[in-house]
Structure formats: structure tokens, C-alpha cells
Design an enzyme around this catalytic site. Structure first.
Site, PDB file in Angstrom:
ATOM      1  N   ARG A   1      31.045 -52.291  76.171  1.00  0.00           N
ATOM      2  CA  ARG A   1      31.574 -50.945  76.407  1.00  0.00           C
ATOM      3  C   ARG A   1      32.516 -50.503  75.292  1.00  0.00           C
ATOM      4  NH1 ARG A   1      32.115 -52.977  82.112  1.00  0.00           N
ATOM      5  NH2 ARG A   1      30.081 -52.576  82.987  1.00  0.00           N
ATOM      6  N   VAL A   2      32.781 -51.390  74.329  1.00  0.00           N
ATOM      7  CA  VAL A   2      33.576 -51.000  73.156  1.00  0.00           C
ATOM      8  C   VAL A   2      32.637 -50.560  72.037  1.00  0.00           C
ATOM      9  CG1 VAL A   2      35.202 -51.826  71.411  1.00  0.00           C
ATOM     10  CG2 VAL A   2      35.491 -52.488  73.796  1.00  0.00           C
TER      11      VAL A   2
END
Length: 523
Positions: free
Chosen positions: A380-381
């Protein structure tokens, strides 16, 4: 008695000041399975340490006397007393024994001295190298930093594994879950990430902490030996709570690990911590909770099992400059049963973390190692945690692999496929081979970039599929020998400049001329 002696006694009596010491004590009323009920500790607090006072009316063996003081940890505060878990040999505790309150919450030692050492869940050395002399005590339970104290995750943490660094990158301060069935290589991925940190400059190299929860002691010893041989133990701390340890220590080990890491984070250092694995911690916590008579919920886990893992993993963070700019990156490991990621504990931890790497048995059995299914794995980064060089070569990689997975079923009808589909399958097969990697052989970022740049430019298209991995290793070795300055520039700047691209393209041509037998137009 002469007068001088009497005067001396009178003087001593006049100068005598009575001293008294108050102690908060209780008594063990019930004991069983490592948990005790204690009466009388009315001022006790949660997570407080108590001492069991042995030897009063009980004959201890020499072996027990040598084990030192026996501690307990208060976990339940009830109307008519408290319940505590025994941090050690429960055979040493009996009903009627006196329990003394310490007024201190559980803390573990941390500091530079711990580097290269193996400690237990209480921070005590278990590697036979002697006690610590100068350490700082860190609380095992501590509130995590708030949002204001945190900073955007943007600095990459290189794992040395192409499939991860290119497709599901990890940033410093991130929590990335490693999930899969037993025997799919989850621990190998984590250990490779630790070994790869030796490629980082010493000033920015993360301190690595490996927490072994409920593992065989032989496995942990083998991993410590591997880290030592690779030169990685110099910056690594191993926290070991083996399968033979009491459930209380299995439950505490991850918290002790992160408490040790927080010492370095508070000093502005980066930390990488691996919890191997949290499934066993959850099982130990369930066992403890049932013994403490807490009401069971779903799958007999206590109601606060989600809170157990969330308060642990929330302590991973990248701090703002005002707080020193340190970070803790967490790689928790969860073991699934028959690939069931929708079970209670896996779904809990997936929802807490910032992405997950799925390792599947099917890929592992096909010989694709690491067996990461890039189709359902996610970070999710994302690209924020990649260098520009890696972002440039990894851009279309995930899409190409996803398209290849869709077309894989048609491979058996190879003779009936149109040219575009056949080319896409051929390219996808070679990309899968390029992403394969041996155990314990992490690759520095600049070499990964060079290999992926070559793959994107169809360098391996004329190489037979079964020779691609071998050819890629040879090509990277060729670059390392002939184009050291190009690789050094990519490492230093984090960019893949036009000059670097030209140099790698030239190297591709030279390698092709030097090894014509490899490029045998595989059809």
C-alpha cells in the site's frame, strides 16, 4: 560492668533510629498450568512484575536455587484478587507461597551491547556469552506514536529480492505481512532481507531484530549460524521464545522485540523487525486467556486478540524529524492452513498491515522461488518506497506478469496460438525465470535494476527458458566485472540515467557476442 561501657551502651541507645520497610505482599491461592491466583495485592496494576518468595517452609533443590528469582506478570485484575502468569518454571510455585509486588511494569534491556546476541523473551542472554553490563530498560508495553509524530514512508528498505523490490516494495516504517502455508519459504524471505542490509552504508544500515516465536531451537540455531556466516549478526539481535517455553513467553516475545527496537528508533536509527510467526503468538495468547478465565470468542480466541496484534504492529512507524527521524519496519509472518487467508487471524493481521506478500504452495512446487504470487500480493506504499531507477524498470512488470498468468492456461495449445499471444507467453515465461532467486543470495538494488532493464529490453527472449536464470546470473557477474562504475552510479544516485542505459545496452551486446551459444533463438 564498668561505667564507660554503660555510657557507651546508653549513647548507642540514644542514637538508635528504628527503620522500617513496607512491602506490598499477597499469597498464592491457586496454581495450575503456569497461571496463579493471588490474594492480597490490592494495589496491583496491569503488566506489573511480582516476585515469588521461595524457600519459606519449602525445601528447594540446588538446581532451583541456582535459577535465581522467579517472576510473575499480572494480567488480570479481579474483584477478589489478581491472576498472574509465571515467567519461568511453574513447578517452583505452590499454594500459600508469598508474592511480593515490585511496583514496576515489565521492561527489557536494550542497547548497543545486544547487537550480535541471542536473548530470551525477557531480554536475558541465552547464547553463553555472559551478561550485559550497560543497557537501558525499555517498557514492554508502550503506547505507539500518534499520527502527528509520524512521517510519510518514502525511504526504501531493500530486501535484495527482485520480486519484492520491483513489484511489492517495502519502505522504512512500513508493516508488510508475509503470509502463506507451512514450508513455502516465508522465513527465507525474511532472513534474506536481513542479510541484504549488509549492502547498505553503515551509517544508514538498519538494526535487524529477528523474533522467533514457538520455533524449534534447532531451526533458530541454524538461522543464527547462517546470519553469522553471512556477516549479518553484527547488526542483528535474535529474540528467541522456543516451542518449549511457557505460553507467557511466546506471548511476550514480539513485545520484547519491538521494545528493544524502540531504543534504537528513539535515537534516530532505522530498525527492521521480523515476527516469526504471529500465528503462534495468537495461539499462546488464546491458551493464556482461557487459563485466566477470560471469556472465549470466535474460534475460542479472546475478544482482544485483534487489539493484541494491532497494538504490537502500530508501534512500527517512521518518525518525524522533530522526534529524531528513526523508524521501525515490521515484517510479521502468518502461517495459513491450506491457503485459507479468510481465517480469523490472517484477516485480522491483513487489515492491520500496509500490504502483504502471499507465498503459495503451487508456485513453490513449480520451482518458482521465492513463491510470491505477485497477482494477489500488494504494497500500500507502492512506488513511494522505490528508487527512481527501480520504479523505471518495474513499471510495466506487474501488468506483464498478470497478463501472462491469464494466458498460462493456453500454453498447452501452443501450436494453435497466434503470434502475438505466443510472444506474450514466451516473454512472460522468461520474466518469471528472471525473478527467480536462490535462498540466501540477496541482490543489491543496482544489480536488480540492470537485470530487469535487460529483461524489459527482450535481452533473454532468444535464451531457452531453462537457461534464463543461469544466463541472468552470468550477465550480472559480467556487469560487475566490466561495468563497475555504471553500477556504482546507479547505487549512489538511485537513478537510471541515459548514460547508464547506454552502458547496460552496450554490455548486453558485448555479452551476446561473448556467449553466442546461449542465444539459440528458442522457439
Amino acid at each position: 560492668m564498668d561505667s564507660s561501657a554503660i555510657e557507651k551502651i546508653i549513647k548507642e541507645i540514644e542514637q538508635f533510629t528504628p527503620s522500617h520497610e513496607s512491602a506490598h505482599v499477597g499469597r498464592v491461592t491457586q496454581v495450575g498450568d503456569g497461571v496463579v491466583a493471588i490474594d492480597g495485592l490490592s494495589k496491583a496494576v496491569m503488566s506489573e512484575i511480582v516476585i515469588f518468595e521461595e524457600g519459606k517452609g519449602k525445601k528447594l533443590s540446588d538446581a532451583m536455587q541456582q535459577q535465581g528469582e522467579l517472576y510473575g506478570l499480572i494480567l488480570n485484575l479481579e474483584e477478589d484478587g489478581v491472576r498472574a502468569t509465571i515467567l519461568g518454571d511453574s513447578a517452583r510455585v505452590s499454594e500459600g507461597m508469598t508474592v511480593k509486588s515490585t511496583g514496576k511494569v515489565l521492561s527489557v534491556p536494550s542497547g548497543e551491547e545486544l547487537l550480535g546476541r541471542v536473548v530470551n523473551a525477557l531480554g536475558e542472554p541465552v547464547d553463553g556469552k555472559g551478561p550485559f553490563k550497560n543497557t537501558t530498560m525499555m517498557p514492554v508495553e508502550r503506547q505507539s506514536y500518534g499520527v502527528i509524530d509520524r512521517k510519510h514512508v518514502s525511504v526504501p528498505l531493500q530486501t535484495g529480492i527482485k520480486a519484492i523490490d520491483a513489484l511489492i516494495p517495502v519502505g522504512r516504517g512500513q508493516r508488510e505481512l508475509i503470509i502463506g502455508d507451512r514450508g513455502t519459504g516465508k522465513t527465507t524471505v525474511a532472513i534474506d532481507a536481513i542479510i541484504n542490509q549488509r549492502n547498505e552504508p553503515e551509517a544508514t544500515r538498519p538494526i535487524c531484530i529477528y523474533v522467533a516465536i514457538g520455533q524449534k531451537e534447532s531451526k533458530t540455531a541454524r538461522l543464527v549460524q547462517q546470519l553469522r556466516e553471512e556477516g549479518a549478526m553484527d547488526y542483528t539481535i535474535v529474540v528467541d521464545a522456543p516451542a518449549s517455553a511457557p505460553a507467557a513467553l511466546l506471548f511476550l516475545a514480539p513485545f520484547s522485540g519491538v521494545a528493544i527496537g524502540e531504543y534504537f528508533m528513539d535515537k534516530g536509527r532505522d530498525v527492521l523487525i521480523i515476527y516469526d510467526d504471529l500465528s503462534k503468538q495468537a495461539t499462546a495468547y488464546r491458551q493464556l486467556s482461557l487459563l485466566l478465565r477470560r471469556p472465549p470468542g470466535r474460534e475460542a480466541y479472546p475478544g482482544d486478540i485483534f487489539y493484541l496484534h494491532s497494538r504490537l504492529l502500530e508501534r512500527a512507524a517512521r518518525l518525524s524529524e522533530e522526534k529524531g527521524g528513526g523508524s521501525i519496519t515490521a515484517l510479521p509472518i502468518i502461517e495459513t492452513q491450506e491457503g485459507d487467508v479468510s481465517a480469523y487471524i490472517p484477516t485480522n493481521v491483513i487489515s492491520i498491515t500496509d500490504g502483504q506478500m502471499f507465498l503459495t504452495t503451487d508456485l513453490f512446487n513449480k520451482g518458482i522461488r521465492p513463491a510470491i504470487d505477485v497477482g494477489i500480493s500488494v504494497s500500500r506504499v507502492g512506488g513511494d518506497a522505490q528508487t527512481k531507477a527501480m520504479k523505471g524498470v518495474a513499471g510495466g512488470l506487474k501488468l506483464e506478469l498478470a497478463q501472462f498468468r491469464d494466458l498460462e492456461a493456453f500454453m498447452q495449445f501452443a501450436s494453435d496460438l497466434d503470434k502475438a499471444t505466443a510472444d506474450r507467453i514466451a516473454s512472460g515465461q522468461r520474466m518469471v525465470e528472471v525473478l527467480k532467486q536462490k535462498n540466501g543470495a540477496p541482490i543489491p538494488m543496482e544489480k536488480q535494476v540492470a537485470a530487469l532493464f535487460a529483461a524489459n529490453n527482450k535481452f533473454f527472449l532468444d535464451v531457452p527458458v531453462n537457461k534464463v536464470s543461469e544466463t541472468e546470473v552470468q550477465f550480472v557477474a559480467f556487469l560487475d566485472a566490466q561495468y563497475k562504475t555504471t553500477l556504482a552510479e546507479i547505487k549512489k544516485t538511485g537513478l537510471l540515467s541515459d548514460d547508464s542505459k547506454k552502458a547496460i545496452t552496450t554490455a548486453m551486446g558485448e555479452f551476446r557476442l561473448a556467449h553466442p551459444e546461449v542465444f539459440t533463438a528458442a522457439k
